[in-house]
Write an enzyme that holds these catalytic residues in place. Structure first.
Site, PDB file in Angstrom:
ATOM      1  N   HIS A  27      -0.987   0.218  -9.829  1.00 45.49           N
ATOM      2  CA  HIS A  27      -1.702  -0.711  -8.934  1.00 45.49           C
ATOM      3  C   HIS A  27      -2.304  -1.884  -9.727  1.00 45.49           C
ATOM      4  O   HIS A  27      -3.506  -2.126  -9.682  1.00 45.49           O
ATOM      5  CB  HIS A  27      -2.802   0.027  -8.141  1.00 45.49           C
ATOM      6  CG  HIS A  27      -3.236  -0.721  -6.900  1.00 45.49           C
ATOM      7  ND1 HIS A  27      -3.641  -0.087  -5.749  1.00 45.49           N
ATOM      8  CD2 HIS A  27      -3.340  -2.042  -6.637  1.00 45.49           C
ATOM      9  CE1 HIS A  27      -3.976  -0.993  -4.838  1.00 45.49           C
ATOM     10  NE2 HIS A  27      -3.802  -2.202  -5.370  1.00 45.49           N
TER      11      HIS A  27
ATOM     12  N   ARG B  87       0.846  -1.185   0.000  1.00 40.17           N
ATOM     13  CA  ARG B  87       0.000   0.000   0.000  1.00 40.17           C
ATOM     14  C   ARG B  87       0.885   1.240   0.000  1.00 40.17           C
ATOM     15  O   ARG B  87       1.972   1.242   0.599  1.00 40.17           O
ATOM     16  CB  ARG B  87      -0.905   0.033   1.242  1.00 40.17           C
ATOM     17  CG  ARG B  87      -2.064  -0.940   1.196  1.00 40.17           C
ATOM     18  CD  ARG B  87      -3.097  -0.552   0.127  1.00 40.17           C
ATOM     19  NE  ARG B  87      -4.243  -1.439   0.099  1.00 40.17           N
ATOM     20  CZ  ARG B  87      -4.377  -2.470  -0.742  1.00 40.17           C
ATOM     21  NH1 ARG B  87      -3.420  -2.736  -1.617  1.00 40.17           N
ATOM     22  NH2 ARG B  87      -5.463  -3.209  -0.723  1.00 40.17           N
TER      23      ARG B  87
HETATM   24  P1  NDP Z   1      -1.580 -11.668   4.978  1.00 39.77           P
HETATM   25  O1  NDP Z   1      -2.463 -11.149   6.056  1.00 39.77           O
HETATM   26  O2  NDP Z   1      -1.739 -13.074   4.544  1.00 39.77           O
HETATM   27  O3  NDP Z   1      -0.040 -11.509   5.425  1.00 39.77           O
HETATM   28  C1  NDP Z   1       0.401 -10.395   6.127  1.00 39.77           C
HETATM   29  C2  NDP Z   1       1.805 -10.671   6.656  1.00 39.77           C
HETATM   30  O4  NDP Z   1       2.302  -9.479   7.251  1.00 39.77           O
HETATM   31  C3  NDP Z   1       1.836 -11.750   7.740  1.00 39.77           C
HETATM   32  O5  NDP Z   1       2.970 -12.561   7.580  1.00 39.77           O
HETATM   33  C4  NDP Z   1       1.955 -10.937   9.023  1.00 39.77           C
HETATM   34  O6  NDP Z   1       2.625 -11.602  10.081  1.00 39.77           O
HETATM   35  C5  NDP Z   1       2.785  -9.767   8.549  1.00 39.77           C
HETATM   36  N1  NDP Z   1       2.599  -8.605   9.433  1.00 39.77           N
HETATM   37  C6  NDP Z   1       1.480  -7.883   9.648  1.00 39.77           C
HETATM   38  N2  NDP Z   1       1.710  -6.911  10.549  1.00 39.77           N
HETATM   39  C7  NDP Z   1       3.001  -7.025  10.905  1.00 39.77           C
HETATM   40  C8  NDP Z   1       3.838  -6.328  11.804  1.00 39.77           C
HETATM   41  N3  NDP Z   1       3.379  -5.297  12.529  1.00 39.77           N
HETATM   42  N4  NDP Z   1       5.113  -6.719  11.931  1.00 39.77           N
HETATM   43  C9  NDP Z   1       5.593  -7.778  11.232  1.00 39.77           C
HETATM   44  N5  NDP Z   1       4.852  -8.500  10.345  1.00 39.77           N
HETATM   45  C10 NDP Z   1       3.582  -8.115  10.197  1.00 39.77           C
HETATM   46  O7  NDP Z   1      -1.719 -10.668   3.746  1.00 39.77           O
HETATM   47  P2  NDP Z   1      -1.579 -10.986   2.184  1.00 39.77           P
HETATM   48  O8  NDP Z   1      -0.283 -11.651   1.968  1.00 39.77           O
HETATM   49  O9  NDP Z   1      -2.793 -11.651   1.672  1.00 39.77           O
HETATM   50  O10 NDP Z   1      -1.587  -9.498   1.573  1.00 39.77           O
HETATM   51  C11 NDP Z   1      -0.598  -8.556   1.910  1.00 39.77           C
HETATM   52  C12 NDP Z   1      -0.940  -7.198   1.327  1.00 39.77           C
HETATM   53  O11 NDP Z   1      -0.701  -7.171  -0.076  1.00 39.77           O
HETATM   54  C13 NDP Z   1      -2.401  -6.759   1.419  1.00 39.77           C
HETATM   55  O12 NDP Z   1      -2.706  -6.277   2.714  1.00 39.77           O
HETATM   56  C14 NDP Z   1      -2.491  -5.681   0.371  1.00 39.77           C
HETATM   57  O13 NDP Z   1      -2.188  -4.437   0.956  1.00 39.77           O
HETATM   58  C15 NDP Z   1      -1.398  -6.052  -0.626  1.00 39.77           C
HETATM   59  N6  NDP Z   1      -1.939  -6.394  -1.952  1.00 39.77           N
HETATM   60  C16 NDP Z   1      -1.617  -5.612  -3.026  1.00 39.77           C
HETATM   61  C17 NDP Z   1      -2.085  -5.906  -4.297  1.00 39.77           C
HETATM   62  C18 NDP Z   1      -1.669  -5.109  -5.478  1.00 39.77           C
HETATM   63  O14 NDP Z   1      -2.233  -5.285  -6.568  1.00 39.77           O
HETATM   64  N7  NDP Z   1      -0.679  -4.265  -5.377  1.00 39.77           N
HETATM   65  C19 NDP Z   1      -2.985  -7.057  -4.522  1.00 39.77           C
HETATM   66  C20 NDP Z   1      -3.223  -7.841  -3.339  1.00 39.77           C
HETATM   67  C21 NDP Z   1      -2.728  -7.499  -2.093  1.00 39.77           C
HETATM   68  P3  NDP Z   1       1.995 -12.915  10.794  1.00 39.77           P
HETATM   69  O15 NDP Z   1       1.984 -13.978   9.727  1.00 39.77           O
HETATM   70  O16 NDP Z   1       2.949 -13.237  11.878  1.00 39.77           O
HETATM   71  O17 NDP Z   1       0.614 -12.540  11.225  1.00 39.77           O
HETATM   72  C1  OXD Z   2      -5.881  -5.924  -3.018  1.00 40.72           C
HETATM   73  C2  OXD Z   2      -5.472  -4.999  -4.064  1.00 40.72           C
HETATM   74  O1  OXD Z   2      -5.698  -5.637  -1.831  1.00 40.72           O
HETATM   75  O2  OXD Z   2      -5.910  -5.140  -5.216  1.00 40.72           O
HETATM   76  O3  OXD Z   2      -6.394  -7.007  -3.366  1.00 40.72           O
HETATM   77  O4  OXD Z   2      -4.678  -4.106  -3.788  1.00 40.72           O
END
Ligand code: NDP
Ligand code: OXD
Length: 313
Positions: A276, A228
């Site tokens: 994006h 993001r």
């Molecule tokens: P998940 O919830 O599966 O994974 C999030 C990861 O971040 C977990 O490993 C979590 O740790 C870690 N995390 C969260 N907070 C912290 C913190 N404070 N300190 C350390 N580690 C942290 O999310 P996804 O993988 O499904 O998605 C990730 C992001 O990708 C989405 O939130 C979105 O913003 C972005 N995205 C962007 C897209 C694009 O087109 N550009 C499309 C899809 C998604 P733990 O496992 O220990 O909980």
């Molecule tokens: C998502 C994105 O979060 O498209 O899926 O960014």
């Protein structure tokens, strides 16, 4: 027979037809708020990505909200978000695969110096040269080892890179080094020639790509932000690029989207901007996800991808 649950689609006008045909296969009435007349009391479920602030709070009998995206920060930004209603985020292996493709592609473009070969080709210049760094010596660090981060880490590991991930809790992913929590942050950065952000945007992660973080990376590191725009302190990135602390950055997400034409990132010689598009949720898959989610909710079961309000993801 009981009444069919009512699902409301809350997406920018014009996008609803993308979802409707797939949702018609579900056991509910499909509504589109922009054009239909409906009683707010009658709505059971909502499918949305960026609902207008305050809107969800006007639906008194809502049972579950489904996010069309993996990231749910736009919901959390609504000060009136009804937290008594479960919010379920979209998780799809195909989406994770496409995100991983994006990350792999942008790392390979740098690692293989492809941009320089493009320039050489334009000049009809035969610019043979070796890899700047051996693949096995190239260290990739993935911030967020969740659904998408793990997929990206595994693909990069399979290509022979030295991969590590940083998350809140320690992980066991074959061939991927795990760093966790605050104490793991600095050592993780110190060994990351490429830093890829795949964290959810929360109060704890906002602005994490900042001058302090960049200073802890090896000199000349490359940053990819695919999570993001709120993760990145843009002016601090530009300063780190201009000082040479960072060698480049690929950015798919921005604090303001679309990125305004006057934004300095567009023209920065060390920055690659994409709009994006790292991965886009597939309407057919997302509709199936919602149909299964509604069936689960109707059975009184908790969805495994329900957002934990305490963690913020
Ligand atoms: P998940 O919830 O599966 O994974 C999030 C990861 O971040 C977990 O490993 C979590 O740790 C870690 N995390 C969260 N907070 C912290 C913190 N404070 N300190 C350390 N580690 C942290 O999310 P996804 O993988 O499904 O998605 C990730 C992001 O990708 C989405 O939130 C979105 O913003 C972005 N995205 C962007 C897209 C694009 O087109 N550009 C499309 C899809 C998604 P733990 O496992 O220990 O909980
Ligand atoms: C998502 C994105 O979060 O498209 O899926 O960014």
């Amino acid at each position: 027979m009981g009444r069919r649950p009512k699902l409301l689609i809350v997406v920018p006008s014009g996008l609803a037809p993308l979802w409707e045909p797939w949702l018609r296969e579900g056991p509910f009435d499909t509504l589109v708020h922009e054009r239909d007349a409906y009683r707010r009391e009658g709505i059971d479920y909502v499918l949305s990505f960026r609902p207008p602030h305050g809107f969800l709070a006007t639906l008194p009998n809502l049972k579950t909200v489904f996010s069309l995206g993996a990231g749910i920060d736009a919901f959390l930004a609504d000060p009136a978000l009804p937290k008594t209603v479960p919010l379920v985020r979209f998780v799809d292996p195909q989406l994770s695969t496409e995100m991983a493709q994006y990350v792999v592609m942008h790392i390979l473009l740098q690692h293989r110096s492809q941009r320089e070969f493009d320039t050489a080709q334009a000049e009809h210049r035969w610019a043979q040269r070796l890899l700047a760094r051996k693949t096995s010596d190239t260290r990739i660090g993935i911030l967020g080892l969740g659904e998408i981060g793990t997929m990206a880490a595994e693909r990069l590991r399979d290509l022979g890179f030295a991969v590590a991930g940083w998350s809140r809790s320690a992980k066991t992913v074959a061939g991927v080094e795990s760093f966790a929590g605050e104490e793991g942050f600095a050592p993780f950065l110190a060994r990351s020639d490429y830093l890829v952000c795949l964290l959810p945007l929360t109060d704890e992660t906002r602005g994490i790509l900042n001058a302090k973080t960049f200073a802890l990376l090896p000199k000349g590191a490359y940053v990819i932000n695919v999570a993001r725009g709120g993760h990145l302190a843009e002016s601090e990135l530009i300063a780190a690029l201009d000082s040479g602390q960072l060698s480049g950055a690929t950015l798919d997400v921005f604090a303001t989207e679309p990125l305004p034409p006057e934004d300095p990132l567009w023209a920065h010689p060390k920055v690659t901007v994409t709009p994006h598009i790292a991965a886009i949720s597939d309407p057919a898959v997302a509709a199936r996800f919602v149909i299964e989610g509604v069936a689960r909710a109707e059975r009184g079961e908790r969805d495994p991808y329900t957002v934990d309000w305490g963690r913020g993801y």
